[in-house]
Design a protein around this motif. Structure first.
Motif, short mmCIF file in Angstrom:
data_model
loop_
_atom_site.label_atom_id
_atom_site.label_comp_id
_atom_site.label_asym_id
_atom_site.label_seq_id
_atom_site.Cartn_x
_atom_site.Cartn_y
_atom_site.Cartn_z
N GLY A 167 8.19 -23.21 25.52
CA GLY A 167 8.84 -21.89 25.36
C GLY A 167 8.09 -20.88 26.20
O GLY A 167 6.85 -20.88 26.19
N HIS A 168 8.82 -20.03 26.91
CA HIS A 168 8.15 -19.09 27.83
C HIS A 168 8.69 -17.67 27.67
O HIS A 168 8.84 -16.92 28.64
CB HIS A 168 8.27 -19.57 29.29
CG HIS A 168 9.67 -19.54 29.82
ND1 HIS A 168 9.97 -19.07 31.08
CD2 HIS A 168 10.84 -19.89 29.27
CE1 HIS A 168 11.29 -19.16 31.27
NE2 HIS A 168 11.82 -19.66 30.17
N SER A 169 9.01 -17.28 26.43
CA SER A 169 9.52 -15.92 26.24
C SER A 169 8.39 -14.91 26.51
O SER A 169 7.21 -15.24 26.42
CB SER A 169 10.05 -15.73 24.82
OG SER A 169 8.98 -15.72 23.91
N VAL A 172 6.35 -14.42 23.09
CA VAL A 172 5.59 -15.51 22.45
C VAL A 172 4.98 -16.46 23.50
O VAL A 172 3.76 -16.51 23.67
CB VAL A 172 6.45 -16.32 21.44
CG1 VAL A 172 5.56 -17.34 20.72
CG2 VAL A 172 7.14 -15.43 20.43
N HIS A 193 14.16 -26.16 31.26
CA HIS A 193 14.42 -26.95 32.47
C HIS A 193 13.31 -27.97 32.75
O HIS A 193 13.35 -28.64 33.78
CB HIS A 193 14.62 -26.02 33.67
CG HIS A 193 15.73 -25.05 33.44
ND1 HIS A 193 17.05 -25.37 33.64
CD2 HIS A 193 15.72 -23.78 32.95
CE1 HIS A 193 17.81 -24.33 33.31
NE2 HIS A 193 17.02 -23.36 32.88
N LEU A 216 13.03 -30.52 17.72
CA LEU A 216 12.80 -30.73 19.16
C LEU A 216 11.59 -31.64 19.39
O LEU A 216 11.59 -32.50 20.26
CB LEU A 216 12.57 -29.37 19.85
CG LEU A 216 12.24 -29.42 21.33
CD1 LEU A 216 13.46 -29.84 22.15
CD2 LEU A 216 11.73 -28.08 21.84
N THR A 234 13.90 -21.32 12.38
CA THR A 234 15.37 -21.30 12.42
C THR A 234 15.87 -21.34 10.98
O THR A 234 15.46 -22.22 10.21
CB THR A 234 15.89 -22.54 13.18
OG1 THR A 234 15.32 -22.53 14.49
CG2 THR A 234 17.41 -22.51 13.29
N VAL A 263 2.13 -20.05 10.96
CA VAL A 263 1.91 -18.91 11.87
C VAL A 263 2.55 -17.63 11.31
O VAL A 263 1.99 -16.54 11.45
CB VAL A 263 2.51 -19.24 13.27
CG1 VAL A 263 2.29 -18.07 14.23
CG2 VAL A 263 1.89 -20.51 13.84
N THR A 267 1.45 -13.47 11.49
CA THR A 267 2.05 -12.66 12.56
C THR A 267 2.22 -11.21 12.12
O THR A 267 1.85 -10.28 12.85
CB THR A 267 3.41 -13.26 12.98
OG1 THR A 267 3.18 -14.54 13.55
CG2 THR A 267 4.11 -12.40 14.00
P1 NAP Z 1 13.37 -17.06 22.85
O1 NAP Z 1 13.16 -15.77 23.55
O2 NAP Z 1 14.74 -17.54 22.55
O3 NAP Z 1 12.64 -18.18 23.72
C1 NAP Z 1 12.82 -19.55 23.49
C2 NAP Z 1 12.17 -20.32 24.61
O4 NAP Z 1 12.41 -21.71 24.42
C3 NAP Z 1 12.72 -19.98 25.99
O5 NAP Z 1 11.62 -19.83 26.85
C4 NAP Z 1 13.57 -21.20 26.38
O6 NAP Z 1 13.55 -21.49 27.74
C5 NAP Z 1 12.82 -22.31 25.65
N1 NAP Z 1 13.68 -23.47 25.39
C6 NAP Z 1 14.99 -23.46 25.01
N2 NAP Z 1 15.43 -24.72 24.87
C7 NAP Z 1 14.39 -25.53 25.16
C8 NAP Z 1 14.22 -26.94 25.21
N3 NAP Z 1 15.21 -27.76 24.90
N4 NAP Z 1 13.02 -27.42 25.58
C9 NAP Z 1 12.01 -26.61 25.88
N5 NAP Z 1 12.10 -25.25 25.86
C10 NAP Z 1 13.28 -24.73 25.50
O7 NAP Z 1 12.59 -17.09 21.46
P2 NAP Z 1 11.15 -16.47 21.04
O8 NAP Z 1 11.30 -15.06 20.67
O9 NAP Z 1 10.11 -16.88 22.03
O10 NAP Z 1 10.93 -17.29 19.69
C11 NAP Z 1 10.82 -18.69 19.72
C12 NAP Z 1 10.89 -19.22 18.30
O11 NAP Z 1 9.76 -18.73 17.60
C13 NAP Z 1 12.11 -18.78 17.52
O12 NAP Z 1 12.47 -19.80 16.63
C14 NAP Z 1 11.60 -17.57 16.74
O13 NAP Z 1 12.34 -17.36 15.55
C15 NAP Z 1 10.20 -18.02 16.45
N6 NAP Z 1 9.24 -16.95 16.19
C16 NAP Z 1 8.41 -17.13 15.15
C17 NAP Z 1 7.46 -16.19 14.88
C18 NAP Z 1 6.50 -16.42 13.75
O14 NAP Z 1 5.81 -15.51 13.37
N7 NAP Z 1 6.43 -17.64 13.22
C19 NAP Z 1 7.38 -15.03 15.63
C20 NAP Z 1 8.23 -14.88 16.73
C21 NAP Z 1 9.15 -15.87 17.01
P3 NAP Z 1 14.66 -20.82 28.74
O15 NAP Z 1 14.38 -19.34 28.69
O16 NAP Z 1 14.36 -21.44 30.03
O17 NAP Z 1 15.99 -21.14 28.14
#
Ligand code: NAP
Length: 287
Positions: A167-169, A172, A193, A216, A234, A263, A267
């Motif tokens: 994940g590369h948001s 996070v 990708h 995953l 999720t 985590v 957070t």
């Molecule tokens: P996001 O912006 O949707 O980013 C998701 C990332 O996953 C993107 O970089 C995406 O790549 C990548 N991805 C999608 N499909 C994939 C696959 N099949 N294989 C590998 N990578 C894949 O989400 P986010 O804000 O970073 O949050 C990610 C998760 O963490 C969510 O479930 C969110 O609810 C959770 N979260 C939890 C906390 C906590 O405190 N526990 C806090 C924040 C977020 P592309 O951009 O290339 O599609």
């Protein structure tokens, strides 16, 4: 399950107490208190739930919390002006922009409008630049801060470890990868990708997964004894699921963060720590 569970609640409680004590001491010396303004555009239910949790956590640490609501059809200029106003309001010491914002708005432009001194989620270029340059200044986004705090609680030497971040948001994955690099891990970032994800993840001493796709990561993706931080959340009805299959990953990993209870609890507290730091820095104190 043979993995030990790496839970966040105890650490969160300890840190919450430290933050509350720090804020009381600041107030006693300066008369100043911290107040967060959280901007919500529209009425997304997830964002509202998150705001409720933040408001509760703020109350528990002695921080004020104001929800600033803008209509879902507001124009970009109105949203920018609302943020400008909060930047200028002295009583507001920290700002959060709740997501998602409606698609007609430019999220990045809004995040970048937040004054770096009040940017509690570390999403403005100033804060991202400090993270990249490893100055130790300003604010790290709360989720990566929570993940690193959990690793530190294991007393693990991070330097030289192979770390894979899936994940590369901007909020996070990227900042977490940077935090781990700054601690001298050898970091690989994987995303949608990435080809043959398992070939990367099976080499990881530390595997961090922040995607939002339950199941995953299964046991075959994990190196025996690895530390696995499952950051994904999720909601399926009222149940919250991580990105890892807990049974198969739990039988390979040495440590695994449970979802919920890993985590996540830490957070929100990291956000409060940023609110404390913001106030202290605005008062010219370093903490
Ligand atoms: P996001 O912006 O949707 O980013 C998701 C990332 O996953 C993107 O970089 C995406 O790549 C990548 N991805 C999608 N499909 C994939 C696959 N099949 N294989 C590998 N990578 C894949 O989400 P986010 O804000 O970073 O949050 C990610 C998760 O963490 C969510 O479930 C969110 O609810 C959770 N979260 C939890 C906390 C906590 O405190 N526990 C806090 C924040 C977020 P592309 O951009 O290339 O599609």
């Amino acid at each position: 399950m043979t993995a030990k569970l790496l839970k966040g609640r105890r650490l969160a409680r300890q840190l919450r107490r430290r933050i509350a004590a720090g804020l009381r001491s600041l107030e006693a010396r300066t008369g100043q208190t911290a107040t967060i303004a959280a901007v919500l555009v529209g009425d997304d239910q997830g964002a509202l739930n998150y705001a409720r949790a933040q408001s509760r956590a703020s109350g528990n640490t002695g921080i004020g919390y104001q929800l600033v609501r803008l209509p879902g059809d507001c124009r970009m200029t109105d949203a920018m002006e609302a943020i400008d106003q909060l930047n200028l309001t002295a009583e507001i010491t920290g700002i959060i922009l709740l997501t998602p914002v409606p698609p007609h708005l430019n999220l990045t432009a809004l995040q970048w409008r937040i004054s770096p001194a009040k940017d509690l989620e570390g999403v403005s270029p100033g804060n991202m630049g400090h993270l990249l340059a490893d100055t130790g200044e300003f604010f790290t986004p709360p989720t990566p801060a929570a993940a690193v705090a959990l690793l530190d609680s294991l007393d693990l030497e991070l330097s030289g470890r192979q770390a894979v971040v899936v994940g590369h948001s901007a909020i996070v994955g990227k900042p977490l990868a940077m935090r781990l690099l700054n601690r001298r891990c050898t970091v690989t970032i994987a995303h949608k990708h990435t080809r043959n994800l398992a070939s990367l993840t099976t080499g990881a001493d530390i595997l961090c997964v922040a995607v939002g796709k339950p199941g995953l990561i299964v046991g075959d993706y994990v190196k025996k004894g690895a530390v696995v931080l499952d950051i994904g959340t999720t909601y399926v009805g009222k149940t919250v699921l991580g990105d890892c299959d807990p049974n198969s990953v739990g039988s390979k990993a040495g440590w695994l963060t449970p979802v919920p209870g890993g985590v996540g609890p830490l957070t929100t507290v990291m956000l409060m720590r940023n609110a404390w730091r913001a106030l202290a820095r605005q008062l010219g104190e370093a903490i």
